[in-house]
Design an enzyme around this catalytic site. Structure first.
Site, PDB file in Angstrom:
ATOM      1  N   HIS A 219     -10.478  18.798   1.120  1.00 59.80           N
ATOM      2  CA  HIS A 219     -10.702  17.360   0.957  1.00 59.80           C
ATOM      3  C   HIS A 219     -11.684  16.899   2.023  1.00 59.80           C
ATOM      4  O   HIS A 219     -11.525  17.211   3.197  1.00 59.80           O
ATOM      5  CB  HIS A 219      -9.391  16.575   1.118  1.00 59.80           C
ATOM      6  CG  HIS A 219      -9.617  15.096   1.028  1.00 59.80           C
ATOM      7  ND1 HIS A 219      -9.682  14.425  -0.176  1.00 59.80           N
ATOM      8  CD2 HIS A 219      -9.859  14.168   1.985  1.00 59.80           C
ATOM      9  CE1 HIS A 219      -9.928  13.145   0.056  1.00 59.80           C
ATOM     10  NE2 HIS A 219     -10.043  12.963   1.363  1.00 59.80           N
TER      11      HIS A 219
ATOM     12  N   ASP B 202       0.051   5.292  -4.410  1.00 62.55           N
ATOM     13  CA  ASP B 202      -1.203   5.280  -3.638  1.00 62.55           C
ATOM     14  C   ASP B 202      -2.313   4.588  -4.410  1.00 62.55           C
ATOM     15  O   ASP B 202      -3.099   3.840  -3.836  1.00 62.55           O
ATOM     16  CB  ASP B 202      -1.633   6.703  -3.265  1.00 62.55           C
ATOM     17  CG  ASP B 202      -2.970   6.651  -2.533  1.00 62.55           C
ATOM     18  OD1 ASP B 202      -3.002   6.077  -1.436  1.00 62.55           O
ATOM     19  OD2 ASP B 202      -3.987   7.116  -3.088  1.00 62.55           O
TER      20      ASP B 202
ATOM     21  N   ARG C 224      -5.442  -2.364  -0.564  1.00 57.71           N
ATOM     22  CA  ARG C 224      -6.007  -2.267   0.798  1.00 57.71           C
ATOM     23  C   ARG C 224      -7.495  -2.541   0.775  1.00 57.71           C
ATOM     24  O   ARG C 224      -8.044  -3.153   1.688  1.00 57.71           O
ATOM     25  CB  ARG C 224      -5.723  -0.878   1.371  1.00 57.71           C
ATOM     26  CG  ARG C 224      -4.257  -0.683   1.754  1.00 57.71           C
ATOM     27  CD  ARG C 224      -3.943   0.788   2.016  1.00 57.71           C
ATOM     28  NE  ARG C 224      -4.818   1.378   2.995  1.00 57.71           N
ATOM     29  CZ  ARG C 224      -5.254   2.638   2.969  1.00 57.71           C
ATOM     30  NH1 ARG C 224      -4.888   3.453   1.987  1.00 57.71           N
ATOM     31  NH2 ARG C 224      -6.050   3.088   3.891  1.00 57.71           N
TER      32      ARG C 224
ATOM     33  N   SER D 294      -2.258   8.328   2.477  1.00 54.57           N
ATOM     34  CA  SER D 294      -2.909   8.214   1.175  1.00 54.57           C
ATOM     35  C   SER D 294      -3.514   9.561   0.760  1.00 54.57           C
ATOM     36  O   SER D 294      -3.306  10.051  -0.358  1.00 54.57           O
ATOM     37  CB  SER D 294      -3.990   7.124   1.270  1.00 54.57           C
ATOM     38  OG  SER D 294      -4.878   7.181   0.208  1.00 54.57           O
TER      39      SER D 294
ATOM     40  N   LYS E 151      -1.612  12.683  -2.037  1.00 58.12           N
ATOM     41  CA  LYS E 151      -2.250  13.165  -3.275  1.00 58.12           C
ATOM     42  C   LYS E 151      -2.362  14.689  -3.259  1.00 58.12           C
ATOM     43  O   LYS E 151      -2.208  15.342  -4.289  1.00 58.12           O
ATOM     44  CB  LYS E 151      -3.629  12.521  -3.430  1.00 58.12           C
ATOM     45  CG  LYS E 151      -3.528  11.050  -3.834  1.00 58.12           C
ATOM     46  CD  LYS E 151      -4.862  10.354  -3.899  1.00 58.12           C
ATOM     47  CE  LYS E 151      -5.357   9.951  -2.562  1.00 58.12           C
ATOM     48  NZ  LYS E 151      -6.313   8.865  -2.490  1.00 58.12           N
TER      49      LYS E 151
HETATM   50  N1  URA Z   1      -9.460   8.003   0.968  1.00 59.51           N
HETATM   51  C1  URA Z   1      -8.233   7.918   0.430  1.00 59.51           C
HETATM   52  O1  URA Z   1      -7.917   8.636  -0.519  1.00 59.51           O
HETATM   53  N2  URA Z   1      -7.377   7.031   0.946  1.00 59.51           N
HETATM   54  C2  URA Z   1      -7.668   6.226   1.988  1.00 59.51           C
HETATM   55  O2  URA Z   1      -6.834   5.468   2.414  1.00 59.51           O
HETATM   56  C3  URA Z   1      -8.963   6.304   2.539  1.00 59.51           C
HETATM   57  C4  URA Z   1      -9.839   7.220   2.014  1.00 59.51           C
END
Ligand code: URA
Length: 431
Positions: free
Chosen positions: A90, A169, A176, A191, A195
């Site tokens: 990621h 999320d 957010r 967050s 995932k």
């Molecule tokens: N990327 C995400 O998936 N979540 C966040 O809170 C910030 C960047």
């Protein structure tokens, strides 16, 4: 404060705990995340809680529980029967960051299974799916069965996350985004990691970027985020490592959707820009190590064509034609050097914003993106130039988009008499 009937807590009491700088209980966290997902906690209440978290922070225990509650809001995939060790990467996002494209088939060609759930771009950093969708026929929306089947047969899949993956999320991140509460390290970390846990990967390598084109500009903030994410992933049984990488300069020469696919194919063919190759190999080595395949050298798979074969299988498996020509921009404008010298910097943020203004990115998540728009770096830091040489090329479908991008990009490339010592692209590893 009164509770809604059937609910064990009142949202206002939970908000007050955090507003006053106290620690939320596990039960309060489990409830508020679940109740928000169900609609029993209103957006304005969650927004107030997110702001209290941003201002007051969360303890490691609270962050771990929040992450667990977000995973529990949806399904957790089980990839234990795909016949390969699974490992994912990621990136926190950067300008010209196309690394997922060469990296995923490369690591699969070395024996791992790479379940890459990716997103579309919002703002000045591009999205992996927007890039892949410039390939004629490519499908980013796969069913759970298609996802698992391709992971078994090809070892690599790059697609959109299903709606049932950490739905808390999805809802909270959108909230957010419009309430100035994105920049909270515990909320960002939970967050991202929720995932990845839900996706079912056994191991995870994080590319946490810092610098002008990154989401966190300061190295110290990126390092804090990386440490929290490594701790969270590890605590949830996902072997996790982070590399802290420089995003002051765009990666490679191409910033845009189809032009980044072309550059990725150059890397898979054994060529491509040195920084893109170096970061792809650095991340591949970390991934293979975590997958227990540390004695395989990914550079061999780039050299001998195995990674390219795997790329073609990945694209074909998702309905795309790997041999089809990619869209080309109708309009081009150039930025030229105004003196002789050496390029000392190309500012990632300004290049990212210009590419976005040219049509490569979107302002709202429902906006379309242009396949061919973007910015091409004809010169990178360290390259010698003569006055009049082309430094940057602006590409667009629509000439009307060019003037604003020209304004943004003016001064993005600086020229001096010599380049000071450059720091390495990969600055630190956190495990
Ligand atoms: N990327 C995400 O998936 N979540 C966040 O809170 C910030 C960047």
């Amino acid at each position: 404060m009164s509770r809604r009937s059937g609910e064990p807590f009142a949202a206002v009491d939970v908000i007050r705990v955090k507003r006053d700088g106290n620690v939320l209980s596990d039960q309060q966290i489990d409830w508020v995340v679940d109740a928000y997902t169900r609609g029993a906690v209103a957006d304005e209440q969650m927004a107030a809680l997110a702001m209290a978290i941003l201002l007051r922070g969360m303890t490691p225990g609270e962050t771990a529980r929040w992450t667990r509650a977000m995973v529990a809001s949806g399904t957790r995939l089980d990839l234990s029967d795909i016949g390969r060790p699974t490992v994912d990467k990621h990136s926190t996002g950067g300008v010209g960051d196309k690394i997922t494209l060469p990296l995923t088939p490369l690591v699969a060609a070395c024996g791992a299974g790479v379940p890459q759930l990716s997103g579309r771009g919002l703002g000045h950093t591009g999205g992996t799916l927007d890039k892949l969708e410039t390939i004629p026929g490519f499908r980013a929306g796969l069913s759970g069965a298609e996802f698992a089947s391709q992971l078994r047969s090809v070892g690599a899949v790059i697609c959109a996350a299903g709606d049932d993956l950490a739905p808390a999320d999805r809802k909270l991140y959108a909230l957010r985004d419009v309430t100035a509460t994105v920049e909270s390290i515990p909320l960002i970390a939970s967050s991202i990691i929720s995932k990845k846990i839900a996706e079912g990967t056994s191991a995870l390598v994080l590319d946490v970027k810092f610098g002008s084109g990154a989401f966190l500009r300061q190295f110290a903030d990126a390092r804090d985020l990386a440490s929290v994410m490594v701790e969270l992933g590890t605590a949830h049984g996902v072997a996790t490592v982070a590399l802290l990488t420089d995003m002051n300069t765009p990666l490679g020469h191409a910033v845009g959707n189809s032009i980044e696919v072309t550059e990725s194919i150059e890397v898979l063919a054994g060529g491509g820009p040195a920084d893109v190759v170096a970061l792809t190999l650095a991340l591949a080595r970390q991934m293979l190590d975590l997958a227990g395949l540390g004695d395989v050298d990914p550079a061999d798979a780039l050299r001998d064509g195995r990674a390219m074969d795997r790329w073609r299988a990945l694209v074909r498996g998702q309905g795309g034609d790997p041999a089809a020509p990619l869209p080309v921009a109708a309009e081009t404008e150039v930025v030229r050097a105004d003196r002789d010298g050496v390029v000392t910097a190309v500012d990632a943020y300004r290049v990212g914003v210009a590419a976005w203004q040219l049509g490569a990115g979107r302002a709202r998540k429902e906006d379309p993106v242009s396949a061919a728009a973007g910015v091409r770096l004809r010169r990178r830091p360290g390259d010698p130039v003569r006055a009049g040489d082309v430094l940057l090329e602006l590409l667009a479908d629509d000439a009307a988009r060019i003037p604003a991008a020209q304004e943004t990009i003016r001064g993005a490339a600086t020229i001096g008499d010599s380049l000071q010592e450059t720091l390495p692209l990969v600055r630190e590893r956190i495990a």
